[in-house]
Motif scaffolding. Structure first.
Motif, mmCIF file in Angstrom:
data_model
loop_
_atom_site.group_PDB
_atom_site.id
_atom_site.type_symbol
_atom_site.label_atom_id
_atom_site.label_comp_id
_atom_site.label_asym_id
_atom_site.label_seq_id
_atom_site.Cartn_x
_atom_site.Cartn_y
_atom_site.Cartn_z
ATOM 1 N N ALA A 1 -48.552 -61.942 -29.173
ATOM 2 C CA ALA A 1 -49.196 -63.212 -28.845
ATOM 3 C C ALA A 1 -50.666 -63.231 -29.243
ATOM 4 O O ALA A 1 -51.419 -64.074 -28.760
ATOM 5 N N ARG B 1 -45.139 -69.232 -26.068
ATOM 6 C CA ARG B 1 -46.478 -68.641 -26.093
ATOM 7 C C ARG B 1 -47.352 -69.107 -24.934
ATOM 8 O O ARG B 1 -48.283 -68.403 -24.550
ATOM 9 N N ARG C 1 -46.830 -63.643 -22.687
ATOM 10 C CA ARG C 1 -46.067 -62.778 -23.593
ATOM 11 C C ARG C 1 -45.014 -62.022 -22.792
ATOM 12 O O ARG C 1 -45.067 -61.985 -21.555
ATOM 13 N N ASP D 1 -54.918 -61.201 -24.064
ATOM 14 C CA ASP D 1 -54.595 -62.345 -24.923
ATOM 15 C C ASP D 1 -55.540 -63.502 -24.644
ATOM 16 O O ASP D 1 -55.952 -64.225 -25.562
#
Length: 558
Positions: free
Chosen positions: A141, A184, A194, A239
């Motif tokens: 991701a 996502r 993720r 992320d």
């Protein structure tokens, strides 16, 4: 007369020779840190991963065949090589219509080509003319923000707004993909999600061992890499710190391109992500490993809330936490150093504590499952330097130098806790993180924009015991540079910094000895106002808005 002419021509050619161009260097006064710098520089420039490749009808400079790793390496390579954009451009050119990027390329005959039978067609493509294939590991991701990070380094070092402007819509498209695709984006938390991997790594846990999984008819690569609407997922802080940084980077680039509306949109988006992530993912000491978006699979035995993972130092250097939060993270690693002195040679764990009895067959203390790596060391050292914990930053660099000497000039990236070398990660990823800590942390050269036009200089040589150091930091892509000469005269209770190069504006922060306060500040022998900045127990004398040209900043203290 002819002899004089020949001598003149020789001297002129010597001066114009490429070998005489500026280079990023640490001078002899840096002592053992010059040694560390030189060894890391040599390894980065001589990496087995680096090569010229011809793809998309163009020769390209590759540092690692995976664009993720390549981006992390460019963090350092921007100071040493001129071509940092051609490989990045390949992945930009091959962005899919929905906005996602591929991870890597490989020969069409590579054994991994069976992944095309496992992954949805959106995640792979064959380029028959080149006899190559490109894939996206579906569980990952991070690529959409990492391509923005790559653009940021190119923007800084090349300074070519016209070139970057051609790609801005693609970069936005990538982030919009991350924030809209149901696989996502968490509808519940409005953050990137993720599958349950180890931090930013690319594989999930299996319900059994790999052997048992295969014997039961499963494909291991499908089990650890693939995702669909039924895959349990969670929010991983790294992320979202990456997304936060990417939004800020887009904002800054749009600002330089005279598009204030877009700059404002992305700056506001960044702040929204920051607020959401800090509220959701902070456990009071550090960022939790995962916050469940879907319940964890029953076979994943982890205390996610109290697991410390490698993106924590990245989070600091991306600007996600407050200063107090950053200090808390750094102190958590310091406590791990003390706690593990008998069972680990360093506290730079990918995951701590490791997952028992294994994670996708990686045993505790191996690879990312509790292994020790220089990626964390480099990011953590830089964070320590920039958050008032300079002695800890130096301590990390000293131990990294010990490793370089142990390995006869090399610096492997991955270790087991007993100090033996592990495998699985490109060494130059970790080496680049260490180089960034040397340049931006210890030497304290931080480009606040592009082409060193606005540069912050915070030399921290005092804490390293160095009194006379010359530094040049250079962008080969644009031939722009900044130089300084740091001189500490303890017997006279004064220090000075001589600066020169291409900056249009300098901000100088001079680190004072413990217990000292400034009594006089001058710029080019003219009095300047005394301004100090306290960072934890460290005191910096700050002189701002120093214009282009060569200048001498002097501080007397008592």
């Amino acid at each position: 007369m002819k002899a004089l002419f020949i001598i003149f021509i020789f001297c002129f050619q010597l001066l114009m020779s490429p070998t005489m161009k500026a280079q990023t260097t640490f001078g002899e006064g840096a002592g053992e840190y010059q040694e560390l710098f030189n060894r890391i520089k040599e390894r980065l420039l001589d990496s087995d991963e680096s090569r010229k490749v011809t793809l998309g009808g163009k020769e390209r400079s590759q540092f690692v065949p995976w664009i993720r790793d390549n981006t992390h390496v460019v963090k350092a390579m921007k100071y040493f090589v001129s071509d940092i954009s051609s490989f990045w451009e390949l992945f930009m050119e091959r962005q899919t219509k929905e906005g996602l990027y591929y991870d890597y390329y490989m020969p069409i005959t590579a054994p991994e080509n069976h992944r095309m039978n496992l992954f949805d067609h959106r995640y792979w493509k064959i380029f028959s003319g080149e006899k190559t294939q490109m894939h996206r590991l579906p569980v990952e991701a991070d690529l959409e923000y990492l391509l923005v990070e790559g653009a940021w380094y190119i923007w800084q070092a090349e300074g070519d707004n016209e070139y970057l402007h051609r790609w801005m819509n693609n970069l936005e498209k990538g982030l919009y993909y991350s924030m809209n695709d149901p696989l996502r984006w968490s509808k519940k938390y409005q953050l990137i999600k993720r599958g349950y991997t180890l931090d930013t790594w690319d594989f999930m846990q299996l319900p059994t061992t790999r052997e048992e999984y295969t014997r039961a008819g499963g494909d291991v690569q499908d089990g650890i890499f693939n995702i669909n609407e039924n895959t349990p997922m969670g929010i991983m802080h790294g992320d979202n710190s990456g997304l936060y940084a990417a939004c800020n980077q887009l904002s800054r680039m749009y600002e330089s391109m005279n598009e204030p509306e877009k700059a404002e949109i992305w700056a506001k988006q960044a702040e929204i992500i920051r607020i959401r992530t800090n509220k959701l993912c902070w456990n009071g000491k550090f960022y939790v490993h995962f916050v469940p978006d879907d319940p964890m699979p029953s076979y994943l035995h982890m205390d996610q809330k109290n697991t410390l993972s490698l993106s924590n130092p990245y989070d600091i250097n991306r600007g996600l936490p407050t200063h107090d939060m950053a200090v808390s993270i750094i102190k958590t690693y310091q406590s791990l150093k003390e706690k593990n002195v008998l069972n680990s040679f360093a506290e730079w764990f990918g995951i701590y504590p490791p997952v028992e009895p294994h994670f996708a067959d990686y045993q505790p203390g191996s690879y990312m499952n509790g292994g020790v790596n220089t990626i964390v060391a480099g990011e953590l050292a830089k964070a320590a330097f920039q958050h008032g914990m300079e002695s800890y930053g130096v301590d990390i660099l000293n131990r990294l130098l010990d490793l370089v000497r142990k390995h006869h000039g090399d610096l492997p990236v991955a270790y087991r806790p007993d100090g033996t070398v592990d495998a699985g990660i490109p060494d130059n990823w970790g080496q680049a993180a260490v180089m960034s800590a040397l340049i931006e942390g210890l030497a304290g050269v931080v480009d606040r924009g592009q082409l060193f036009q606005s540069v912050e200089l915070s030399p921290r040589w005092l804490v390293a015991g160095k009194d006379d150091v010359k530094i040049t930091i250079h962008y080969p892509a644009s031939d722009k540079k900044v130089n300084y000469h740091y001189l500490q005269k303890k017997n006279q209770n004064r220090m000075q910094l001589t600066v020169s190069g291409d900056p249009l504006n300098y901000k100088v922060r001079l680190f004072l000895p413990v217990g000292k306060s400034p009594s006089k500040v001058t710029v080019d022998n003219k009095s300047a106002s005394i301004k100090t900045e306290k960072v934890e127990s460290s005191t910096y004398v700050v002189v701002e808005h120093i214009p282009e040209g060569e200048h001498v900043i002097m501080v007397e203290y008592k």
